[in-house]
Scaffold this motif. Structure first.
Motif, short mmCIF file in Angstrom:
data_model
loop_
_atom_site.label_atom_id
_atom_site.label_comp_id
_atom_site.label_asym_id
_atom_site.label_seq_id
_atom_site.Cartn_x
_atom_site.Cartn_y
_atom_site.Cartn_z
N SER A 19 0.82 -1.32 0.08
CA SER A 19 0.13 -0.02 0.17
C SER A 19 0.39 1.26 -0.24
O SER A 19 0.07 2.70 -0.21
N ARG A 20 2.52 0.87 0.15
CA ARG A 20 3.16 2.55 0.48
C ARG A 20 3.67 2.62 -1.42
O ARG A 20 4.03 3.67 -1.50
N ASN A 21 2.39 1.82 -2.28
CA ASN A 21 3.18 2.27 -3.81
C ASN A 21 2.40 2.51 -4.26
O ASN A 21 1.08 1.50 -4.06
N GLU A 22 1.90 3.65 -3.94
CA GLU A 22 0.62 4.58 -4.86
C GLU A 22 0.32 3.93 -5.88
O GLU A 22 -0.95 3.72 -6.92
N VAL A 23 1.46 3.94 -6.80
CA VAL A 23 1.32 3.12 -8.19
C VAL A 23 0.35 2.16 -8.84
O VAL A 23 -0.46 1.69 -9.39
N LEU A 24 0.64 1.16 -7.30
CA LEU A 24 0.51 -0.33 -7.31
C LEU A 24 -0.67 -0.48 -7.22
O LEU A 24 -1.85 -0.98 -7.83
N THR A 25 -1.70 0.24 -5.83
CA THR A 25 -2.69 0.83 -5.16
C THR A 25 -3.70 0.82 -6.79
O THR A 25 -4.85 0.67 -6.50
N ASP A 26 -3.07 2.32 -7.09
CA ASP A 26 -3.94 2.95 -7.85
C ASP A 26 -4.13 1.77 -9.26
O ASP A 26 -5.29 1.66 -9.84
N VAL A 27 -2.92 1.15 -10.30
CA VAL A 27 -3.17 0.21 -11.07
C VAL A 27 -4.16 -1.30 -10.17
O VAL A 27 -5.53 -1.73 -11.18
N LEU A 28 -4.21 -1.73 -9.08
CA LEU A 28 -4.95 -2.53 -8.90
C LEU A 28 -6.74 -1.88 -8.60
O LEU A 28 -7.71 -2.64 -9.48
N THR A 29 -6.76 -0.78 -8.72
CA THR A 29 -7.69 0.03 -8.14
C THR A 29 -8.44 0.26 -10.10
O THR A 29 -9.61 -0.53 -9.77
N ARG A 30 -7.99 0.65 -10.57
CA ARG A 30 -7.41 0.59 -12.61
C ARG A 30 -8.74 -1.05 -12.42
O ARG A 30 -9.20 -1.25 -13.77
N THR A 31 -7.41 -1.82 -12.87
CA THR A 31 -7.78 -3.27 -13.19
C THR A 31 -9.11 -3.72 -13.08
O THR A 31 -9.61 -4.28 -13.35
N ALA A 32 -9.46 -3.38 -11.46
CA ALA A 32 -11.03 -3.87 -11.07
C ALA A 32 -11.52 -3.71 -11.61
O ALA A 32 -12.73 -4.85 -12.05
N ALA A 33 -11.46 -2.36 -12.74
CA ALA A 33 -12.53 -1.93 -12.84
C ALA A 33 -12.92 -2.78 -14.35
O ALA A 33 -13.64 -1.88 -15.53
N LEU A 34 -11.49 -3.06 -14.75
CA LEU A 34 -11.37 -3.69 -16.32
C LEU A 34 -12.59 -5.17 -15.97
O LEU A 34 -13.08 -5.11 -17.30
N ASP A 35 -12.75 -5.48 -14.45
CA ASP A 35 -13.88 -6.75 -14.26
C ASP A 35 -13.13 -7.72 -15.59
O ASP A 35 -13.62 -8.28 -16.26
N LEU A 36 -11.40 -8.16 -15.64
CA LEU A 36 -10.98 -9.44 -16.22
C LEU A 36 -11.24 -10.29 -15.69
O LEU A 36 -11.07 -10.70 -14.20
N PRO A 37 -11.22 -11.26 -16.52
CA PRO A 37 -11.58 -12.74 -15.78
C PRO A 37 -10.16 -13.55 -15.35
O PRO A 37 -9.30 -13.36 -15.41
N GLY A 38 -10.04 -13.72 -14.00
CA GLY A 38 -9.49 -14.43 -13.36
C GLY A 38 -8.25 -13.17 -13.48
O GLY A 38 -6.73 -14.03 -13.24
N TRP A 39 -8.46 -12.12 -13.04
CA TRP A 39 -6.71 -11.66 -13.60
C TRP A 39 -6.12 -11.03 -12.09
O TRP A 39 -7.11 -10.75 -10.97
N TYR A 40 -4.81 -10.58 -11.93
CA TYR A 40 -3.87 -10.61 -11.06
C TYR A 40 -3.25 -9.26 -11.25
O TYR A 40 -2.72 -9.84 -12.66
#
Length: 198
Positions: A19-40
């Protein structure tokens, strides 16, 4: 010592550190919005964030890109994957890093040409993560719809916290391990890189 904590506490620390990597947390949040199957979100951006925090470097230091894996075996065409990549480019616009999206159901179609060894079709995103050149890299994180973090770590987190890189000769050739570990060791000299098995 973090690596000696019970696993549930290691997971709590892992999330706190990432969570200290703000780019990473942003990428996680934005990827969730894509709703891709089985994503990580997977690979370097995870363990390298941990290494940075442990070695007192900025959380994003040395991270080349942010990998997003998903798994869609219903359409193995390049056109289908490219459509997802283009949708991702819109979603990730403004992120101060490269975000690379790949359909892991297609890896077997191009892997041998790129790396010189054949790759059997993966059965899931998790199976693809299992095949990284180092067990330390075998990590995936995604945000569930309820906001919970799902962490995939088939080899645990102890090596990550202990700055140990352990080879994983499951798929990637030794040359891939050697190139990656050489770069990592130059960025994080505190690493212990274990040799490729004879």
């Amino acid at each position: 010592m973090i690596a000696r904590l019970p696993l549930d506490e290691q997971l709590d620390v892992f999330r706190t550190v990432l969570s200290r990597n703000e780019v990473l947390t942003d990428v996680l949040t934005r990827t969730a919005a894509l709703d891709l199957p089985g994503w990580y979100v997977t690979a370097g951006c995870l363990f390298q964030t941990v290494w940075n925090v442990i070695t007192d470097q900025p959380p994003t230091s040395g991270i080349k890109d942010y990998d997003v894996f998903y798994f869609d075996s219903t359409d193995l065409s390049w056109e289908a994957e490219d459509a997802v990549i283009k949708a991702g480019q819109e979603v990730f616009e403004g992120v101060p890093a490269e975000v690379e999206i790949r359909n892991e159901a297609r890896v077997h179609l191009w892997y041998e040409e790129k790396f010189g060894v054949p790759c059997a079709p993966h059965a899931s995103t998790e199976a693809a993560i299992d095949s990284f050149a180092a067990t330390t890299c075998c990590l995936g994180v995604r945000l569930e719809p309820d906001g919970r973090w799902r962490v995939y770590a088939p080899h645990g987190l102890s090596d990550v916290f202990n700055l140990v890189v352990r080879p994983n000769p499951a798929l990637a050739p030794r040359a891939v391990y050697d190139v990656k570990t050489l770069r990592w060791k130059s960025q994080w000299p505190e690493l212990t890189v274990l040799p490729w098995p004879a």
